[in-house]
Scaffold this motif. Structure first.
Motif, PDB file in Angstrom:
ATOM      1  N   GLY A   1      -1.335  -1.367  -4.200  1.00  0.00           N
ATOM      2  CA  GLY A   1      -2.466  -0.639  -3.628  1.00  0.00           C
ATOM      3  C   GLY A   1      -2.123   0.810  -3.351  1.00  0.00           C
ATOM      4  N   ALA A   2      -3.181   1.617  -3.231  1.00  0.00           N
ATOM      5  CA  ALA A   2      -3.005   3.033  -2.902  1.00  0.00           C
ATOM      6  C   ALA A   2      -4.211   3.488  -2.097  1.00  0.00           C
ATOM      7  CB  ALA A   2      -2.867   3.858  -4.176  1.00  0.00           C
ATOM      8  N   ALA A   3      -4.123   4.707  -1.602  1.00  0.00           N
ATOM      9  CA  ALA A   3      -5.218   5.260  -0.814  1.00  0.00           C
ATOM     10  C   ALA A   3      -5.951   6.321  -1.621  1.00  0.00           C
ATOM     11  CB  ALA A   3      -4.664   5.877   0.461  1.00  0.00           C
ATOM     12  N   VAL A   4      -7.211   6.509  -1.270  1.00  0.00           N
ATOM     13  CA  VAL A   4      -7.997   7.597  -1.868  1.00  0.00           C
ATOM     14  C   VAL A   4      -8.985   8.056  -0.803  1.00  0.00           C
ATOM     15  CG1 VAL A   4      -9.723   6.017  -2.880  1.00  0.00           C
ATOM     16  CG2 VAL A   4      -9.385   8.277  -3.891  1.00  0.00           C
ATOM     17  N   ASN A   5      -9.299   9.352  -0.835  1.00  0.00           N
ATOM     18  CA  ASN A   5     -10.263   9.873   0.141  1.00  0.00           C
ATOM     19  C   ASN A   5     -11.555  10.253  -0.578  1.00  0.00           C
ATOM     20  OD1 ASN A   5     -11.673  11.014   2.198  1.00  0.00           O
ATOM     21  ND2 ASN A   5     -10.052  12.404   2.871  1.00  0.00           N
ATOM     22  N   PRO A   6     -12.554   9.353  -0.548  1.00  0.00           N
ATOM     23  CA  PRO A   6     -13.773   9.597  -1.321  1.00  0.00           C
ATOM     24  C   PRO A   6     -14.633  10.735  -0.773  1.00  0.00           C
ATOM     25  CG  PRO A   6     -13.894   7.484  -0.168  1.00  0.00           C
ATOM     26  CD  PRO A   6     -12.587   8.094   0.195  1.00  0.00           C
ATOM     27  N   GLU A   7     -14.369  11.177   0.445  1.00  0.00           N
ATOM     28  CA  GLU A   7     -15.173  12.250   1.032  1.00  0.00           C
ATOM     29  C   GLU A   7     -14.452  13.599   0.974  1.00  0.00           C
ATOM     30  OE1 GLU A   7     -17.490  11.659   4.520  1.00  0.00           O
ATOM     31  OE2 GLU A   7     -17.284   9.491   4.435  1.00  0.00           O
ATOM     32  N   SER A   8     -13.355  13.626   0.250  1.00  0.00           N
ATOM     33  CA  SER A   8     -12.557  14.845   0.172  1.00  0.00           C
ATOM     34  C   SER A   8     -13.387  16.030  -0.343  1.00  0.00           C
ATOM     35  CB  SER A   8     -11.390  14.568  -0.783  1.00  0.00           C
ATOM     36  OG  SER A   8     -10.465  15.598  -0.725  1.00  0.00           O
ATOM     37  N   VAL A   9     -13.237  17.164   0.297  1.00  0.00           N
ATOM     38  CA  VAL A   9     -13.878  18.409  -0.155  1.00  0.00           C
ATOM     39  C   VAL A   9     -12.797  19.460  -0.413  1.00  0.00           C
ATOM     40  CG1 VAL A   9     -15.492  20.269   0.419  1.00  0.00           C
ATOM     41  CG2 VAL A   9     -15.939  17.929   1.211  1.00  0.00           C
ATOM     42  N   PRO A  10     -12.606  19.880  -1.672  1.00  0.00           N
ATOM     43  CA  PRO A  10     -13.290  19.453  -2.887  1.00  0.00           C
ATOM     44  C   PRO A  10     -12.804  18.076  -3.354  1.00  0.00           C
ATOM     45  CG  PRO A  10     -11.539  20.983  -3.451  1.00  0.00           C
ATOM     46  CD  PRO A  10     -11.552  20.890  -1.951  1.00  0.00           C
TER      47      PRO A  10
ATOM     48  N   LEU B   1       0.872  -1.185   0.000  1.00  0.00           N
ATOM     49  CA  LEU B   1       0.000   0.000   0.000  1.00  0.00           C
ATOM     50  C   LEU B   1       0.900   1.223   0.000  1.00  0.00           C
ATOM     51  CD1 LEU B   1      -3.032   0.897   0.134  1.00  0.00           C
ATOM     52  CD2 LEU B   1      -2.594   1.393   2.539  1.00  0.00           C
ATOM     53  N   THR B   2       0.828   1.979  -1.092  1.00  0.00           N
ATOM     54  CA  THR B   2       1.690   3.154  -1.275  1.00  0.00           C
ATOM     55  C   THR B   2       0.994   4.385  -0.693  1.00  0.00           C
ATOM     56  OG1 THR B   2       0.638   3.451  -3.420  1.00  0.00           O
ATOM     57  CG2 THR B   2       2.703   2.258  -3.404  1.00  0.00           C
ATOM     58  N   LEU B   3       1.669   5.070   0.205  1.00  0.00           N
ATOM     59  CA  LEU B   3       1.053   6.201   0.904  1.00  0.00           C
ATOM     60  C   LEU B   3       1.988   7.408   0.914  1.00  0.00           C
ATOM     61  CD1 LEU B   3      -0.189   4.213   4.032  1.00  0.00           C
ATOM     62  CD2 LEU B   3      -1.652   5.108   2.212  1.00  0.00           C
ATOM     63  N   THR B   4       1.378   8.590   1.021  1.00  0.00           N
ATOM     64  CA  THR B   4       2.179   9.800   1.194  1.00  0.00           C
ATOM     65  C   THR B   4       2.742   9.836   2.616  1.00  0.00           C
ATOM     66  OG1 THR B   4       0.684  10.968  -0.296  1.00  0.00           O
ATOM     67  CG2 THR B   4       2.153  12.310   1.044  1.00  0.00           C
ATOM     68  N   GLY B   5       1.860   9.644   3.598  1.00  0.00           N
ATOM     69  CA  GLY B   5       2.277   9.674   5.004  1.00  0.00           C
ATOM     70  C   GLY B   5       1.860  10.966   5.687  1.00  0.00           C
ATOM     71  N   ASP B   6       1.241  10.817   6.858  1.00  0.00           N
ATOM     72  CA  ASP B   6       0.851  11.999   7.645  1.00  0.00           C
ATOM     73  C   ASP B   6       2.083  12.864   7.901  1.00  0.00           C
ATOM     74  OD1 ASP B   6      -1.699  10.992   7.838  1.00  0.00           O
ATOM     75  OD2 ASP B   6      -1.363  10.039   9.781  1.00  0.00           O
ATOM     76  N   TYR B   7       1.870  14.169   7.978  1.00  0.00           N
ATOM     77  CA  TYR B   7       3.012  15.067   8.140  1.00  0.00           C
ATOM     78  C   TYR B   7       3.708  14.830   9.490  1.00  0.00           C
ATOM     79  CZ  TYR B   7       5.994  19.036   7.408  1.00  0.00           C
ATOM     80  OH  TYR B   7       7.102  19.821   7.215  1.00  0.00           O
TER      81      TYR B   7
END
Lengths: 218, 298
Positions: free
Chosen positions: B163-172, B110-116
């Motif tokens: 795999g990767a992550a996506v945020n389906p509730e992202s605004v915008p 699972l490829t992620l950016t990572g929390d700051y």
């Protein structure tokens, strides 16, 4: 301009040996209000108040300019020779101009921390907008720099932490990628940000010691 | 003959390929070398969870490496998903850890950016982010085809299911969707989504992704234990949107945890026809996951 902030006074005084000569910088440190005429004079009074003798002061109009520093050293040769320490109220580049020009035997102390390359909104608001990365992506990102304005320097769009248009690290900070997206709509350049950006090439930047700019006028 | 014996195959990929609804969950290494908690949670859930994500310094808190974690899961006989963030390692370290994981038979990444970095316990550390998650997917795809990111030939290539992550509730949502498509173009096979609380918003995301027939979507389901947790997450966890209706339901419940399980199961049931599996997050209450699954399957 280069934004600087003054180091803690005790940290500066701790490094000083003997009497002092103070150099300031009339460009960036003047705008940062850390090493212009006023601040150099204020530092003189503070040091004298702590019983540290100040032999003289001089504000060079650009301390990053070796030739100007050489001239300033020539013009102040006698007073400088009396000083135990040269205190430089200029960015790290200016401090190293002094180190490069003055004899190795003279102690040089930096009075400020160098923070970033800043844009001036007003004199109380200096903003970092460019990281001097050496590999500019502005033509691909609608003129807004994700390397600098996204804390993660992401080149391919927002992270999952963006919330309600804001950055995950600070709810008052706009998400750089939302800004880039909005401007790309206005500019009709969405196709640019849909292209996958390759990883940055850091070889253009480092090692710093080997980097020499010979001019782009040729 | 070298004494190495890791189970071959990939339970996650095979399940998704054959249309079996999958269940994933997370195991988080400790700050230390004790793996007894991971083992206990793994034992409790192994019969009901298809594959386990092993988190990588989650929330920017320093823990035992996810690389060591996935190797343990392989040794237990389980199917691990190797989480790698771009926060702590440069491109060379990421590639090298990927090869290491693959050499131990690890098949899912699972490829992620990572929390700051400022969220965690090493606030003064340098945040790396040498590459981003899209670049990381491209790198893994290259390793699978036998070359590193500079085109140098590998001595034995990887076989990662990416795999990767996506945020389906992202605004915008639109900038998030652009990145989602870049991840697909880079070679991503499956997505695990950020925790979903609003199924109407998820529906809009579904309308967008359903054209990508080969891409598998595993919806993030978070089991909330109280209104307080929900408020904390809204405030402190990046990219989380928990609406007031859910918070009020938890607030007014006589047994908030039971209500939290019901809410999570309700969200999962409403998503079931749109996704290929669910990713269950239950921090600190992993022992409640079987109850959630009972409620979901009821």
């Amino acid at each position: 301009m280069i934004v600087t902030k003054q180091k803690k006074l005790d940290e500066i005084i701790e490094k000083i040996k003997g009497s002092v000569f103070i150099f300031g910088c009339g460009i960036c440190s003047d705008t940062s209000r850390t090493g212009g005429r006023k601040e150099v004079e204020a530092m003189r009074l503070i040091l004298e108040d702590r019983d540290i003798a100040v032999e003289g002061t001089y504000v060079i109009d650009a301390m990053c300019h070796f030739q100007k520093v050489r001239k300033a050293v020539r013009d102040n040769k006698e007073v400088l020779s009396n000083a135990g320490t040269v205190l430089v109220l200029s960015c790290g580049s200016g401090v190293q101009s002094a180190v490069g020009v003055l004899p190795d035997t003279i102690k040089i102390v930096s009075g400020v921390d160098t923070v970033f390359l800043g844009n001036i909104e007003n004199l109380s608001s200096l903003k970092e907008m460019c990281s001097l990365c050496g590999n500019c992506v502005l033509n691909e990102t609608g003129g807004i720099c994700p390397v600098t304005l996204c804390p993660k320097g992401l080149l391919n769009g927002p992270c999952g932490g963006m919330k309600n248009y804001k950055c995950e690290i600070d709810e008052n900070l706009d998400c750089a990628w939302v800004k880039i997206y909005e401007r790309s709509i206005i500019q009709d350049t969405i196709k640019d940000i849909k292209k996958i950006a390759k990883p940055k090439d850091y070889s253009v930047k480092k090692p710093a010691a080997t980097l020499r700019f010979t001019g782009s006028h040729r | 003959m070298m004494p190495i014996n890791f189970k071959s195959g990939n339970k996650l990929k095979e399940s998704l390929d054959t249309g079996t609804f999958v269940y994933t969950s997370e195991l988080s290494p400790e700050r230390g070398i004790d793996i007894s908690k991971i083992w206990a949670t793994y034992e409790l859930l192994k019969d009901r969870i298809t594959a386990f994500n092993i988190t990588d310094n989650q929330g920017a808190n320093m823990k035992m490496s996810s690389l060591a974690g996935v190797i343990y899961i392989k040794q237990f006989g389980g199917e691990p998903i190797f989480q790698q963030t771009c926060r702590d390692r440069n491109r060379m370290a990421l590639e090298s850890d990927l090869l290491g994981a693959a050499a131990f038979g690890v098949k899912n990444i699972l490829t992620l950016t990572g929390d700051y970095i400022s969220f965690g316990d090493h606030k003064h550390a340098k945040a790396v982010y040498d590459i981003d998650s899209v670049n990381l997917i491209e790198i893994v795809k290259g390793l699978n085809s036998g070359v590193d990111m500079n085109g140098n030939k590998l001595d034995g290539c990887t076989d990662f299911y990416i795999g990767a992550a996506v945020n389906p509730e992202s605004v915008p949502l639109e900038p998030q969707l652009i990145k989602f498509e870049k991840k697909i173009d880079s070679g991503c096979n499956f997505f695990q989504t950020q925790a979903v609380f609003d199924t109407d918003k998820f529906g809009k995301f579904y309308d967008f992704y359903k054209k990508y027939k080969d891409i598998k979507i595993i919806a993030g389901i978070y089991i909330l234990k109280s209104a307080k947790t929900a408020r904390f997450m809204n405030k402190s966890i990046p990219g989380i949107y928990i609406n007031d209706r859910i918070i009020n339901e938890l607030e007014n419940a006589s047994e908030p945890l039971k209500k939290g399980i019901e809410i999570a199961a309700g969200v999962a049931r409403r998503l079931k026809h749109m996704v290929h599996g669910i990713h269950i997050m239950a921090y600190g209450i992993e022992d409640k996951i079987p109850y959630f699954l009972d409620e979901f399957e009821r």
